[in-house]
Design a protein around this motif. Structure first.
Motif: not given
Length: 116
Positions: A48-59
């Protein structure tokens, strides 16, 4: 570092972790078949850490699951800082001693850029 991980984060992300594990096994069964639950979870967070879109979704998923936004942000920040420390090989002497970091992995030491 365990205290930084939100208590119910793994439970909240259980459906996502199942999809992730399924993807890994479909992609390369032989490499990932022996990964335990903790290894899959760690790999998931690392990915997740290299992908801001994935971080936002997981958040969003975590907040909907009852995890405090500040707690999630702190966990992601420390995770990103840890990955950066590993890539740079920059550790404090306390971290070197506590985590038993092999000397081959240490490129520089610091007193200010620490996690623990």
């Amino acid at each position: 570092m365990d205290s930084l991980i939100p208590a119910n984060m793994e439970e909240v992300l259980k459906p996502e972790l199942k999809k992730f594990k399924r993807y890994l096994l479909d992609d390369n069964y032989e490499e990932f078949k022996d990964y335990d639950k903790e290894a899959i979870y760690s790999l998931y967070i690392y990915s997740l850490l290299d992908n801001p879109i994935a971080i936002k979704r997981v958040k969003e998923i975590c907040i909907a699951g009852g995890i405090e936004p500040k707690q999630f942000n702190k966990f992601i920040y420390v995770s990103m800082k840890y990955v950066d420390k590993v890539k740079r090989g920059c550790y404090s002497w306390y971290e070197i001693d506590t985590w038993n970091i092999p000397f081959e992995e240490i490129k520089e030491t610091t007193l200010t850029y620490t996690i623990i």
